[in-house]
Design a protein around this motif. Structure first.
Motif, PDB file in Angstrom:
ATOM      1  N   THR A 134      41.021  38.873  28.516  1.00 41.58           N
ATOM      2  CA  THR A 134      42.241  38.095  28.762  1.00 41.58           C
ATOM      3  C   THR A 134      42.841  38.542  30.090  1.00 41.58           C
ATOM      4  O   THR A 134      42.319  39.437  30.757  1.00 41.58           O
ATOM      5  CB  THR A 134      43.266  38.320  27.642  1.00 41.58           C
ATOM      6  OG1 THR A 134      43.729  39.694  27.706  1.00 41.58           O
ATOM      7  CG2 THR A 134      42.641  38.084  26.267  1.00 41.58           C
ATOM      8  N   ASP A 135      43.960  37.945  30.466  1.00 40.86           N
ATOM      9  CA  ASP A 135      44.622  38.310  31.727  1.00 40.86           C
ATOM     10  C   ASP A 135      45.031  39.773  31.765  1.00 40.86           C
ATOM     11  O   ASP A 135      45.205  40.349  32.843  1.00 40.86           O
ATOM     12  CB  ASP A 135      45.867  37.438  31.942  1.00 40.86           C
ATOM     13  CG  ASP A 135      45.503  36.000  32.276  1.00 40.86           C
ATOM     14  OD1 ASP A 135      44.368  35.762  32.737  1.00 40.86           O
ATOM     15  OD2 ASP A 135      46.352  35.109  32.075  1.00 40.86           O
ATOM     16  N   SER A 136      45.194  40.394  30.597  1.00 41.36           N
ATOM     17  CA  SER A 136      45.624  41.795  30.554  1.00 41.36           C
ATOM     18  C   SER A 136      44.467  42.782  30.680  1.00 41.36           C
ATOM     19  O   SER A 136      44.685  43.989  30.786  1.00 41.36           O
ATOM     20  CB  SER A 136      46.400  42.074  29.262  1.00 41.36           C
ATOM     21  OG  SER A 136      45.564  41.886  28.137  1.00 41.36           O
ATOM     22  N   ASP A 137      43.246  42.289  30.667  1.00 39.96           N
ATOM     23  CA  ASP A 137      42.077  43.174  30.775  1.00 39.96           C
ATOM     24  C   ASP A 137      41.705  43.350  32.243  1.00 39.96           C
ATOM     25  O   ASP A 137      41.207  42.414  32.885  1.00 39.96           O
ATOM     26  CB  ASP A 137      40.898  42.592  29.984  1.00 39.96           C
ATOM     27  CG  ASP A 137      41.133  42.630  28.488  1.00 39.96           C
ATOM     28  OD1 ASP A 137      41.401  43.729  27.968  1.00 39.96           O
ATOM     29  OD2 ASP A 137      41.059  41.565  27.853  1.00 39.96           O
ATOM     30  N   GLN A 138      41.971  44.530  32.750  1.00 43.35           N
ATOM     31  CA  GLN A 138      41.722  44.838  34.158  1.00 43.35           C
ATOM     32  C   GLN A 138      41.136  46.233  34.291  1.00 43.35           C
ATOM     33  O   GLN A 138      41.361  47.093  33.444  1.00 43.35           O
ATOM     34  CB  GLN A 138      43.020  44.798  34.982  1.00 43.35           C
ATOM     35  CG  GLN A 138      43.710  43.470  35.048  1.00 43.35           C
ATOM     36  CD  GLN A 138      44.958  43.539  35.922  1.00 43.35           C
ATOM     37  OE1 GLN A 138      45.538  44.608  36.113  1.00 43.35           O
ATOM     38  NE2 GLN A 138      45.366  42.401  36.459  1.00 43.35           N
ATOM     39  N   THR A 148      40.341  41.458  37.348  1.00 41.92           N
ATOM     40  CA  THR A 148      40.928  40.859  36.157  1.00 41.92           C
ATOM     41  C   THR A 148      39.835  40.067  35.453  1.00 41.92           C
ATOM     42  O   THR A 148      39.132  39.281  36.079  1.00 41.92           O
ATOM     43  CB  THR A 148      42.099  39.944  36.528  1.00 41.92           C
ATOM     44  OG1 THR A 148      43.097  40.722  37.203  1.00 41.92           O
ATOM     45  CG2 THR A 148      42.711  39.317  35.284  1.00 41.92           C
ATOM     46  N   SER A 150      39.729  37.841  32.793  1.00 44.33           N
ATOM     47  CA  SER A 150      40.084  36.716  31.924  1.00 44.33           C
ATOM     48  C   SER A 150      38.887  35.791  31.718  1.00 44.33           C
ATOM     49  O   SER A 150      38.232  35.373  32.682  1.00 44.33           O
ATOM     50  CB  SER A 150      41.249  35.941  32.550  1.00 44.33           C
ATOM     51  OG  SER A 150      41.595  34.839  31.752  1.00 44.33           O
ATOM     52  N   ASN A 151      38.568  35.500  30.448  1.00 43.58           N
ATOM     53  CA  ASN A 151      37.462  34.610  30.046  1.00 43.58           C
ATOM     54  C   ASN A 151      36.083  35.150  30.422  1.00 43.58           C
ATOM     55  O   ASN A 151      35.113  34.394  30.450  1.00 43.58           O
ATOM     56  CB  ASN A 151      37.648  33.201  30.634  1.00 43.58           C
ATOM     57  CG  ASN A 151      38.873  32.508  30.089  1.00 43.58           C
ATOM     58  OD1 ASN A 151      39.193  32.639  28.915  1.00 43.58           O
ATOM     59  ND2 ASN A 151      39.585  31.803  30.938  1.00 43.58           N
TER      60      ASN A 151
END
Length: 220
Positions: A134-138, A148, A150-151
């Motif tokens: 997701t956007d929070s996974d970095q 980042t 996301s997806n």
């Protein structure tokens, strides 16, 4: 080490499967000349093949592009690592040796046309889940950028994401100090389990033939 796959992935890609190899008591060092030569020769042969072929004439690259898009990743902005390697070679921007862990990982990825992730198992905390980011996974990647995810498929532990078939993190990168490692094979969904087990067995034999230690493998 407990490793699970998010069931939502298999709802989207029913034949999705992951190969896992655990290595124990390995010795990572400067690659022997045999591996360096084999990696260089393989890239030179691929370069000539790519003069006559499209990238997606290679079944593994095509299959992973389709998985990538099915899971929602932007395949023009972010590419599976195996595809990115092939694109480098098409430009004659060959990979240079790093060490016996990374060099073998790159060789296997090129040979099998799939993304692979190689991680220092002693730097992984707790259980591991393979899921969609997701956007929070970095994380800070081995490309020296904050990525980042996301997806994009990720592997995550108690601290958060540490790997993906796009780019891996610096946090769990294998170095010459690594003694135990986790090898993640993002298998082609079309590959049956028996063929996948044969591939993992061959890959683990090649890896331990260079790096020593012993291997345990399974398919999720």
């Amino acid at each position: 080490m407990e490793i699970t796959v998010d069931p939502k992935i298999k709802e989207i890609v029913p034949e999705f499967k992951i190969g896992i190899i655990h290595y124990n008591n390995i010795t990572v060092s400067d690659s022997p000349q045999m591996l360096k030569g084999r990696l260089q020769l393989f890239q030179e042969q691929l370069f000539f093949d790519l003069e006559d072929k499209d990238l997606f004439d290679f079944p593994g690259l095509l299959e992973w592009k389709l998985v990538w898009k099915a899971l929602g990743a932007d395949s023009n902005r972010y590419r599976p690592a195996a595809e990115a390697l092939y694109r480098r070679i098409k430009k004659q921007n060959y990979l240079t040796p790093v060490h016996s862990g990374v060099d073998m990982n790159n060789f296997l990825s090129l040979q099998y046309e799939i993304p692979l992730g190689l991680y220092d198992a002693d730097l992984i905390e707790g259980e591991v889940e393979i899921t969609v980011g997701t956007d929070s996974d970095q994380y800070e990647g081995i490309n020296n950028r904050i990525n980042t995810l996301s997806n994009i498929l990720i592997t995550k532990d108690r601290q958060g994401a540490f790997g993906s078939p796009y780019v891996d993190s610096n946090r769990t990168a294998v170095t010459e100090q690594t003694k135990n490692a986790l090898h993640v094979f993002y298998l082609r969904p079309s590959m049956d389990r028996d063929t996948a087990l044969e591939m993992l067995t061959a890959a683990s034999n090649m890896f331990t033939g260079i790096n020593g230690g012993h291997a345990e493998l399974r398919i999720l």
